[in-house]
Design a protein around this motif. Structure first.
Motif, PDB file in Angstrom:
ATOM      1  N   GLU A  37      -1.232 -11.672   6.735  1.00 39.03           N
ATOM      2  CA  GLU A  37      -1.602 -12.236   5.440  1.00 39.03           C
ATOM      3  C   GLU A  37      -1.717 -13.748   5.514  1.00 39.03           C
ATOM      4  O   GLU A  37      -0.817 -14.438   5.980  1.00 39.03           O
ATOM      5  CB  GLU A  37      -0.547 -11.869   4.394  1.00 39.03           C
ATOM      6  N   LYS A  38      -2.854 -14.268   5.046  1.00 40.96           N
ATOM      7  CA  LYS A  38      -3.039 -15.706   4.920  1.00 40.96           C
ATOM      8  C   LYS A  38      -3.301 -15.999   3.447  1.00 40.96           C
ATOM      9  O   LYS A  38      -4.365 -15.662   2.935  1.00 40.96           O
ATOM     10  CB  LYS A  38      -4.232 -16.204   5.737  1.00 40.96           C
ATOM     11  N   SER A  39      -2.359 -16.606   2.764  1.00 42.64           N
ATOM     12  CA  SER A  39      -2.589 -16.943   1.361  1.00 42.64           C
ATOM     13  C   SER A  39      -1.549 -17.944   0.900  1.00 42.64           C
ATOM     14  O   SER A  39      -0.427 -17.968   1.399  1.00 42.64           O
ATOM     15  CB  SER A  39      -2.529 -15.702   0.467  1.00 42.64           C
ATOM     16  N   VAL A  40      -1.950 -18.787  -0.056  1.00 41.00           N
ATOM     17  CA  VAL A  40      -1.024 -19.780  -0.595  1.00 41.00           C
ATOM     18  C   VAL A  40      -0.054 -19.085  -1.538  1.00 41.00           C
ATOM     19  O   VAL A  40      -0.350 -18.014  -2.079  1.00 41.00           O
ATOM     20  CB  VAL A  40      -1.784 -20.897  -1.341  1.00 41.00           C
ATOM     21  N   PRO A  41       1.113 -19.697  -1.753  1.00 44.24           N
ATOM     22  CA  PRO A  41       2.133 -19.032  -2.563  1.00 44.24           C
ATOM     23  C   PRO A  41       2.017 -19.290  -4.053  1.00 44.24           C
ATOM     24  O   PRO A  41       2.992 -19.141  -4.777  1.00 44.24           O
ATOM     25  CB  PRO A  41       3.423 -19.637  -2.001  1.00 44.24           C
ATOM     26  N   TYR A  42       0.846 -19.719  -4.527  1.00 41.27           N
ATOM     27  CA  TYR A  42       0.693 -20.043  -5.942  1.00 41.27           C
ATOM     28  C   TYR A  42       0.105 -18.851  -6.703  1.00 41.27           C
ATOM     29  O   TYR A  42      -0.780 -18.153  -6.210  1.00 41.27           O
ATOM     30  CB  TYR A  42      -0.212 -21.265  -6.108  1.00 41.27           C
ATOM     31  N   GLU A  43       0.610 -18.646  -7.909  1.00 37.67           N
ATOM     32  CA  GLU A  43       0.103 -17.548  -8.727  1.00 37.67           C
ATOM     33  C   GLU A  43      -1.351 -17.779  -9.124  1.00 37.67           C
ATOM     34  O   GLU A  43      -2.125 -16.849  -9.272  1.00 37.67           O
ATOM     35  CB  GLU A  43       0.957 -17.412 -10.002  1.00 37.67           C
ATOM     36  N   LYS A  44      -1.696 -19.031  -9.274  1.00 41.52           N
ATOM     37  CA  LYS A  44      -3.047 -19.352  -9.742  1.00 41.52           C
ATOM     38  C   LYS A  44      -3.695 -20.371  -8.801  1.00 41.52           C
ATOM     39  O   LYS A  44      -3.085 -21.360  -8.424  1.00 41.52           O
ATOM     40  CB  LYS A  44      -2.984 -19.948 -11.153  1.00 41.52           C
ATOM     41  N   ILE A 298      14.581 -14.193  -0.908  1.00 38.41           N
ATOM     42  CA  ILE A 298      15.883 -14.516  -0.326  1.00 38.41           C
ATOM     43  C   ILE A 298      16.916 -14.520  -1.452  1.00 38.41           C
ATOM     44  O   ILE A 298      16.813 -15.317  -2.395  1.00 38.41           O
ATOM     45  CB  ILE A 298      15.859 -15.895   0.361  1.00 38.41           C
ATOM     46  N   GLU A 299      17.880 -13.654  -1.375  1.00 37.43           N
ATOM     47  CA  GLU A 299      18.921 -13.580  -2.401  1.00 37.43           C
ATOM     48  C   GLU A 299      19.754 -14.866  -2.379  1.00 37.43           C
ATOM     49  O   GLU A 299      20.226 -15.299  -1.322  1.00 37.43           O
ATOM     50  CB  GLU A 299      19.832 -12.376  -2.134  1.00 37.43           C
ATOM     51  N   GLY A 300      19.907 -15.487  -3.543  1.00 39.50           N
ATOM     52  CA  GLY A 300      20.746 -16.679  -3.664  1.00 39.50           C
ATOM     53  C   GLY A 300      20.022 -17.993  -3.463  1.00 39.50           C
ATOM     54  O   GLY A 300      20.650 -19.054  -3.507  1.00 39.50           O
ATOM     55  N   ILE A 301      18.703 -17.968  -3.224  1.00 40.37           N
ATOM     56  CA  ILE A 301      17.962 -19.215  -2.964  1.00 40.37           C
ATOM     57  C   ILE A 301      17.434 -19.836  -4.256  1.00 40.37           C
ATOM     58  O   ILE A 301      17.047 -21.011  -4.274  1.00 40.37           O
ATOM     59  CB  ILE A 301      16.783 -18.946  -1.984  1.00 40.37           C
ATOM     60  N   GLN A 302      17.439 -19.067  -5.347  1.00 38.16           N
ATOM     61  CA  GLN A 302      16.878 -19.554  -6.604  1.00 38.16           C
ATOM     62  C   GLN A 302      17.551 -20.866  -7.034  1.00 38.16           C
ATOM     63  O   GLN A 302      18.769 -21.028  -6.920  1.00 38.16           O
ATOM     64  CB  GLN A 302      17.041 -18.511  -7.714  1.00 38.16           C
ATOM     65  N   ARG A 317      10.665 -25.715   1.209  1.00 34.92           N
ATOM     66  CA  ARG A 317      10.264 -25.882  -0.193  1.00 34.92           C
ATOM     67  C   ARG A 317      10.615 -24.639  -0.971  1.00 34.92           C
ATOM     68  O   ARG A 317      10.267 -23.517  -0.576  1.00 34.92           O
ATOM     69  CB  ARG A 317       8.761 -26.133  -0.258  1.00 34.92           C
ATOM     70  N   LEU A 318      11.327 -24.806  -2.068  1.00 35.59           N
ATOM     71  CA  LEU A 318      11.666 -23.659  -2.905  1.00 35.59           C
ATOM     72  C   LEU A 318      10.403 -23.071  -3.504  1.00 35.59           C
ATOM     73  O   LEU A 318       9.554 -23.790  -4.038  1.00 35.59           O
ATOM     74  CB  LEU A 318      12.613 -24.096  -4.028  1.00 35.59           C
ATOM     75  N   GLN A 319      10.257 -21.752  -3.380  1.00 31.40           N
ATOM     76  CA  GLN A 319       9.084 -21.055  -3.889  1.00 31.40           C
ATOM     77  C   GLN A 319       9.572 -19.873  -4.723  1.00 31.40           C
ATOM     78  O   GLN A 319       9.525 -18.727  -4.294  1.00 31.40           O
ATOM     79  CB  GLN A 319       8.230 -20.572  -2.708  1.00 31.40           C
ATOM     80  N   GLY A 320      10.123 -20.167  -5.907  1.00 28.23           N
ATOM     81  CA  GLY A 320      10.685 -19.117  -6.738  1.00 28.23           C
ATOM     82  C   GLY A 320      11.948 -18.567  -6.099  1.00 28.23           C
ATOM     83  O   GLY A 320      12.980 -19.240  -6.028  1.00 28.23           O
ATOM     84  N   ASP A 321      11.869 -17.321  -5.613  1.00 25.31           N
ATOM     85  CA  ASP A 321      13.021 -16.718  -4.930  1.00 25.31           C
ATOM     86  C   ASP A 321      12.778 -16.635  -3.428  1.00 25.31           C
ATOM     87  O   ASP A 321      13.381 -15.812  -2.737  1.00 25.31           O
ATOM     88  CB  ASP A 321      13.329 -15.334  -5.512  1.00 25.31           C
ATOM     89  N   ALA A 322      11.882 -17.488  -2.931  1.00 25.26           N
ATOM     90  CA  ALA A 322      11.571 -17.526  -1.503  1.00 25.26           C
ATOM     91  C   ALA A 322      11.485 -18.990  -1.058  1.00 25.26           C
ATOM     92  O   ALA A 322      11.721 -19.915  -1.846  1.00 25.26           O
ATOM     93  CB  ALA A 322      10.251 -16.811  -1.227  1.00 25.26           C
ATOM     94  N   LEU A 323      11.154 -19.192   0.218  1.00 26.68           N
ATOM     95  CA  LEU A 323      10.991 -20.535   0.756  1.00 26.68           C
ATOM     96  C   LEU A 323       9.649 -20.669   1.472  1.00 26.68           C
ATOM     97  O   LEU A 323       9.167 -19.705   2.077  1.00 26.68           O
ATOM     98  CB  LEU A 323      12.099 -20.870   1.767  1.00 26.68           C
ATOM     99  N   SER A 324       9.078 -21.853   1.389  1.00 19.39           N
ATOM    100  CA  SER A 324       7.978 -22.235   2.280  1.00 19.39           C
ATOM    101  C   SER A 324       8.573 -23.115   3.369  1.00 19.39           C
ATOM    102  O   SER A 324       9.335 -24.039   3.069  1.00 19.39           O
ATOM    103  CB  SER A 324       6.897 -23.005   1.526  1.00 19.39           C
ATOM    104  N   VAL A 325       8.218 -22.820   4.619  1.00 21.83           N
ATOM    105  CA  VAL A 325       8.793 -23.525   5.765  1.00 21.83           C
ATOM    106  C   VAL A 325       7.664 -24.204   6.543  1.00 21.83           C
ATOM    107  O   VAL A 325       6.713 -23.541   6.968  1.00 21.83           O
ATOM    108  CB  VAL A 325       9.540 -22.549   6.702  1.00 21.83           C
TER     109      VAL A 325
END
Length: 916
Positions: A37-44, A298-302, A317-325
Motif C-alpha cells: 500500500e502506498k498512500s498518505v495518512p490523511y482522510e482527505k 498502536i494502543e496507548g499512543i493517542q 509523527r502522531l497519526q491518530g492512534d498510529a505513528l508516521s515514521v
C-alpha cells in the motif's frame, strides 16, 4: 501482517547490491514485502476524481499585478498574504489541483524552536495563521492539532543544543521544558528512555493538515479578491528588456491564454528549476526521494507528542492512534529526471535506504517492532545547498520572485515565509531579515554549477539532524574559489573556512598542513570515504558549545596582533568600481556617509533599504579620474569610487546596488574586480615598521593619515594601500593585482620576520573586532536594524541636506526615540557564548545576543544584542545604566555588565598609532 521489525530483518538479511553512484533515478522496490500500500495518512486529499474536467477551473484574466505559480503550501500562503496586504488583483495558477506536487504527502510537523531568531519568528507566524487566523476569517478548521513536540537527546552535546533553543524560546515566550529520562517516561510511557540524556518538551508544537490548510488559505484569499485557478499549467514566461537594458517579467503563458503581469512568483517546488528556465533564471535546488511509513494502530499512543530523535535521525509523527515514521539518511535517492506528469503520485519505497530509520524508531518506541505497516509514503521533495529556502527577486530578471526549495519544511515555514514574500513583492523588501533565505546569498558562479548544487544539497540533507555547532564548516564542494595565497597558506597550516564559494583563512594549525579534500559523500553511493583526513579531524574537535580546543591558538593570533604584527588574507572581499556620468548622484543616494571627500579618502559607510534597515556596511574610496591602471583604477573622466565589501555578502551587495541604480535610473557602471585582486591586511603596533621597509611611501600619521589610500610600490609592484583597521589597531590593507600577490606577501613576511610577524585568520578577526565593537553584517547588523539602533549613526550624513535612501525613516526614528538598541555586555566568568543567549534586565527578558566571542585582550566574554523596553518605551542610556543585566546560557544565568561604549580602547587611540 508484516511488522516493522520483520521488515528490517528481511532487508538486512538480503544480499544488497550496491547503490549506483549518485545519479540513480528510480528505486528498487521492497515495498511488496512489508506492504504493497502506498498512500498518505490523511482522510482527505484534493486529488482530482476520474472523469472531471481537465480544463482550468476559472477563466484566465487578461492581466494581474502578480501571478503565483504553484498551489502548494508556499503558493497558497503567498497569495493569501498578498491579498491580506491589499494586493487583490493576483492570480494563483496550479497545473493540477492544490497540493498535488509535494505538499499533499508532507508530514506537516511544526516545531517552534530553531537555532535562529528569525526562524522562530517565521514559525510563530505560521502557527498563528494555521491555529487561529484562518479559522477566525473563514470559520473553517484547518486541521491543526496541538499535541506538543519532544526532542530527544542521547548525549550532553545534544541536550546543550536543546538548552540553547530553550533560552532563545524564553525571549519569545515559547513554553519549553528540559525533562529527565524519568520525566520523559511519565510523559510518553511507550518510549525507551534507557539511553536518554534528557529531552526538550515544547507543549504547543503540533501537526498541520496539508489539504485543510491549503483549502482554507485559498478560500480566505479568494474572499479578499484573489483568483485561484487549478488545472492550468504554465507553458512560458515572457521577458522584456527595458530602455536601460534591464530584463523584466512581461507575461505568463498557458495553453489556455496569456496573463500580462510584471510579477511572477515561482512556488513550483521540485519543478521550480524548469519554471526558472522559461525566464532565464537559475534555481539551484535538487529533487530527492523523501519517505515515511505509517503504522497500524498502536494502543496507548493517542495524544502523545511528536518526537524528533536527532541522534537516530528519525521523527515520529502522531497519526491518530498510529505513528508516521521518517527521517534523513546519508544516502538519499536523487530524482534527476523530474517528470511533469507527477501529480498526487508516490515512488515505491526503497527499503535498503529506509531501514535505518525503522531501526532507530524501534529503539525509541519498542512496541513498533510488533506493529504492522499500514502504508508507505515516498515522494519528491526539493533540497538546497544550505538546507534553507530560495526566496526573493531573482538577480537575472526583475519581477521574477522565488518561493521554493523548502527542504521538507514548506508547511511549517509557509506562513512566515508567505508573509515575508508578499511584503517583498509589495514593498520591495521583506519586513524581517531574510538574507539567510535570499537567493542573492549565493554567488552567481555557483547557482548553475551542478557539482556544487548536488554535493552541497546532499551534505545538507545528510546533516539535517546534526547538532548545529558554532564553528562547523561544509565538506562538500570546497575549493570552488581560491585566491592567490591559497597554496602558500595551506602549506603553513591554514585551516580554511568556506564563504560564498571562497576559501578564506580560519586559523593556523601549528601541526602542519590540513588541506580540504574532494567530497566523499560520507561514504555513500560506493564513494570511497576519505581516510586520514586531517581537516575533518580538526573540524570534528570544534564540535562543542564550550571553548573549542584551538582556543589557545586563536588567543595567540589575537594577542600577537594586539602587541606585535599579524597578516590577514582578506582576498575574498568584493571589490567593485562605480563610475559613469551619474556616479556622484548614485553615491550620494546609495551611501549613508558623505563619500564625496577629496580624492584619496576612504570612508566607512552603510547602505540602507527603503525602510532604513542596513543592507550593507562597506568602505568607499574616492579615486582620481584618469587613465586606466587596471585592476587598481578604471579609466574615467569623472567621479570614480572603489567599493570594498565583505566577501561573504558580496553578491547581495552587488545586487542591492544594481537594483537601486535601476530603480533610480542612474546612468552608471558597476564593475566587479573581486577575482582580479588579492588583499592582505597588516595590523598591529609594529605594522608601520614592517611596511615602511616594503612600501615606497612615507607611512607617518602626517603623510598617511587614517582613512586614506594611495597607489604605492611594494617590493617593485604597484598596490593600493589603505590605512584602515577591522581589528582596532594601527594597520594598512594592501589591494594587490593578482599576479603580484605572492611577491608582495613574501616581501611583507620577510620584513616582518624580525618583528615576530604571523599569519592570522578570521577566527581571530571575529574576536578582535567584537572586542573593539566593530559590527559584522548579518550578525549584529542586519537589514532589520537601522544605523541608529546599531550604534552606527556616525556613518549617516544627517547634518547635511543630502538625501539618501532610508533617510526619511531615520529622521522619523530619531524624532520618536529608539525602541530598541544594541548594547555591549561582558561577563566575568570564563564561559563561552556564541549568540542566541537570552538577555534579562531586572529579571525580565529584553532581548538576546546576536553575536558573542571571547575578547582575549580584556580577558572576558563579550556579547552584543539588541534590547527592548518591556513597556514598549524608549531604550535610553539611563534605561541601560539603571538596569541589572544577566545573560542566560542553556538555562544558567550569569551576571553581566552593560557598556554604552566598547570596553577596549574607547578613545580610538590605537588605530591612530597612539600606544601609551
Amino acid at each position: 501482517m508484516a511488522f516493522l521489525g520483520s521488515a528490517v530483518r528481511r532487508v538486512v538479511s538480503a544480499v544488497r547490491p550496491p547503490l549506483s553512484p549518485l545519479s540513480r533515478t528510480t528505486a528498487r522496490s521492497y515495498s511488496s514485502e512489508p506492504t504493497s500500500e502506498k498512500s498518505v495518512p490523511y482522510e482527505k486529499t484534493l486529488k482530482q476524481e476520474v472523469g472531471k474536467s481537465s480544463g482550468p477551473t476559472k477563466p484566465l484574466p487578461k492581466s494581474a499585478e502578480a501571478v503565483v505559480i504553484g498551489g502548494g503550501s508556499l503558493g497558497c500562503q503567498t497569495i493569501y498574504h498578498l491579498a491580506k496586504m491589499g494586493m487583490t488583483n493576483v492570480v494563483l495558477l496550479e497545473r493540477d489541483r492544490l497540493t498535488a506536487g509535494t505538499t499533499w504527502h508532507t508530514a506537516g510537523l511544526l516545531w517552534q524552536l530553531r537555532p535562529s531568531d528569525v526562524e522562530v519568528e517565521l514559525l510563530a507566524h505560521t502557527r498563528n495563521v494555521i491555529s487561529k487566523d484562518l479559522e477566525e476569517e473563514t470559520g473553517l478548521h484547518t486541521g491543526w492539532i496541538e499535541n506538543g513536540g519532544l526532542f530527544i537527546a542521547s548525549n550532553k552535546q545534544r541536550l546543550d543544543e536543546y538548552k540553547r533553543l530553550m533560552s532563545l524560546g524564553n525571549v519569545y515566550g515559547i513554553e519549553s521544558h528540559v525533562l529527565s529520562p524519568a520525566e520523559t517516561k511519565d510523559l510518553y510511557p511507550l518510549m525507551n528512555v534507557d539511553d536518554l540524556y534528557g529531552t526538550l518538551y515544547v507543549p504547543k508544537d503540533g501537526t498541520m493538515d496539508p489539504a485543510g490548510t491549503c483549502t482554507t488559505l485559498s478560500r480566505a484569499a479568494t474572499a479578499r479578491g484573489a483568483t485561484v485557478i487549478e488545472n492550468c499549467p504554465v507553458s512560458g514566461i515572457q521577458v522584456r528588456t527595458d530602455d536601460l537594458g534591464v530584463k523584466r517579467v512581461k507575461a505568463v503563458e498557458t495553453p489556455h491564454g496569456t496573463i500580462e503581469t510584471s510579477c511572477v512568483v515561482n512556488c513550483a517546488g521540485v519543478w521550480a528549476p524548469k519554471l526558472g528556465e522559461m525566464a532565464g533564471v537559475k534555481v539551484p535546488l535538487v529533487a530527492m526521494h523523501h519517505a515515511y511509513v505509517v503504522t497500524e494502530r498502536i494502543e496507548g499512543i493517542q495524544n502523545m507528542p511528536n518526537v524528533r530523535d536527532h541522534d537516530a535521525s528519525v521523527y515520529l509523527r502522531l497519526q491518530g492512534d498510529a505513528l508516521s515514521v521518517g527521517g534523513y539518511e546519508q544516502n538519499p535517492v536523487f530524482w534527476d529526471e523530474v517528470s511533469d506528469n507527477f501529480a498526487f503520485s508516490l515512488f515505491d519505497l526503497d527499503w535498503d535506504v529506509f531501514t535505518q530509520h525503522i531501526e532507530g524508531a524501534i529503539n525509541r518506541v519498542p512496541v513498533l517492532e510488533q506493529t504492522g505497516i499500514k502504508s508507505t509514503v515516498c515522494g519528491p521533495e526539493s533540497f538546497t545547498a544550505d538546507h534553507k529556502p530560495l526566496m526573493g527577486e531573482a538577480p537575472e530578471v526583475r519581477g521574477f520572485f522565488l518561493g521554493c526549495g523548502f527542504n521538507s519544511a514548506g508547511m511549517m515555514l509557509g506562513g512566515g515565509c508567505g508573509r515575508e514574500l508578499a511584503h517583498w513583492i509589495i514593498h520591495g523588501r521583506p519586513e524581517k531579515d531574510m538574507y539567510g533565505y535570499d537567493i542573492r546569498r549565493f554567488h552567481n558562479s555557483l547557482t548553475d554549477n551542478p557539482k556544487w548544487i548536488r554535493e552541497r544539497s546532499h551534505e545538507s540533507y545528510a546533516k539535517n539532524y546534526s547538532v548545529v555547532f558554532p564553528f562547523d564548516e561544509p565538506l562538500a564542494s570546497r575549493n570552488m574559489r581560491k585566491d592567490p595565497f591559497h597554496q602558500v597558506l595551506t602549506e603553513q597550516g591554514c585551516v580554511f573556512q568556506e564563504r560564498h564559494g571562497w576559501e578564506r583563512p580560519g586559523w593556523f594549525n601549528k601541526d602542519g598542513a590540513a588541506p580540504v579534500k574532494d567530497y566523499d559523500y560520507y561514504g555513500a553511493y560506493d564513494v570511497k570515504k576519505n581516510e586520514n583526513y586531517k581537516y575533518n579531524e580538526l573540524l570534528s574537535k570544534e564540535y562543542t558549545f564550550d571553548f573549542p580546543p584551538h582556543h589557545e591558538v586563536i588567543k595567540s593570533e589575537c594577542l600577537t596582533c594586539r602587541s606585535g604584527v599579524a597578516v590577514f588574507d582578506m582576498s575574498y572581499f568584493g571589490k567593485f568600481y562605480l563610475t559613469g556620468p551619474d556616479a556622484k548622484k548614485a553615491a550620494d543616494w546609495l551611501f549613508t556617509a558623505d563619500v564625496n571627500k577629496k580624492s584619496g579618502s576612504t570612508v566607512y559607510t552603510c547602505m540602507l533599504n527603503k525602510g532604513g534597515g542596513t543592507e550593507a556596511d562597506l568602505t568607499v574610496s574616492r579615486l582620481e579620474p584618469g587613465a586606466a591602471n587596471m585592476p587598481l583604477a578604471p579609466q574615467s573622466n569623472g567621479d570614480v569610487y572603489y567599493l570594498a565589501i565583505g566577501g561573504g555578502v558580496a553578491e547581495h551587495n552587488w545586487n542591492h546596488i544594481r537594483t537601486v541604480l535601476q530603480d533610480e535610473g542612474f546612468n552608471c557602471q558597476l564593475t566587479d574586480h573581486s577575482e582580479d585582486m588579492g588583499m592582505i591586511s597588516i595590523q598591529g603596533p609594529k605594522s608601520r615598521e614592517v611596511l615602511q621597509e616594503v612600501l615606497d611611501a612615507d607611512l607617518s600619521n602626517e603623510a598617511f593619515p587614517f582613512s586614506t589610500h594611495k597607489v604605492v610600490s611594494a617590493a617593485g609592484h604597484q598596490v593600493r594601500a589603505m590605512r584602515l583597521s577591522f581589528v582596532g589597531e594601527l594597520g594598512w590593507e594592501l589591494h594587490i593585482p593578482k599576479d603580484s600577490c605572492l611577491p608582495v606577501y613574501h616581501a611583507v613576511m620577510a620584513a616582518g620576520a624580525k618583528h615576530g610577524i604571523i599569519n592570522s585568520g578570521y577566527r581571530a578577526i571575529d574576536s578582535l573586532s567584537i572586542e573593539k565593537g566593530y559590527r559584522h553584517w548579518h550578525a549584529d547588523l542586519r537589514p532589520d536594524d537601522t544605523p541608529l539602533e546599531s550604534g552606527l549613526g556616525f556613518t549617516c550624513k544627517m547634518k547635511s541636506s543630502i538625501p539618501f535612501q532610508g533617510r526619511d525613516r531615520l529622521e522619523k526614528q530619531k524624532e520618536e526615540g529608539l525602541r530598541r538598541r544594541i548594547v555591549c555586555f561582558t561577563i566575568d566568568e570564563k564561559v563561552s557564548m556564541f549568540g542566541l543567549e537570552a538577555v534579562h534586565r531586572n529579571g525580565t527578558p529584553v532581548g538576546h545576543l546576536r553575536r558573542s566571542d571571547y575578547g582575549f585582550f580584556i580577558d572576558k566574554t563579550i556579547g552584543y544584542g539588541y534590547i527592548r523596553n518591556p513597556d514598549g518605551g524608549v531604550v535610553s542610556a539611563d534605561f541601560i545604566k539603571s538596569g541589572e543585566f544577566t545573560l542566560e546560557k542553556m538555562g544558567v544565568t550569569y551576571k553581566a555588565k552593560a557598556h554604552l561604549k566598547s570596553p577596549f580602547d574607547p578613545q580610538n587611540k590605537r588605530i591612530k598609532g597612539i600606544y601609551d
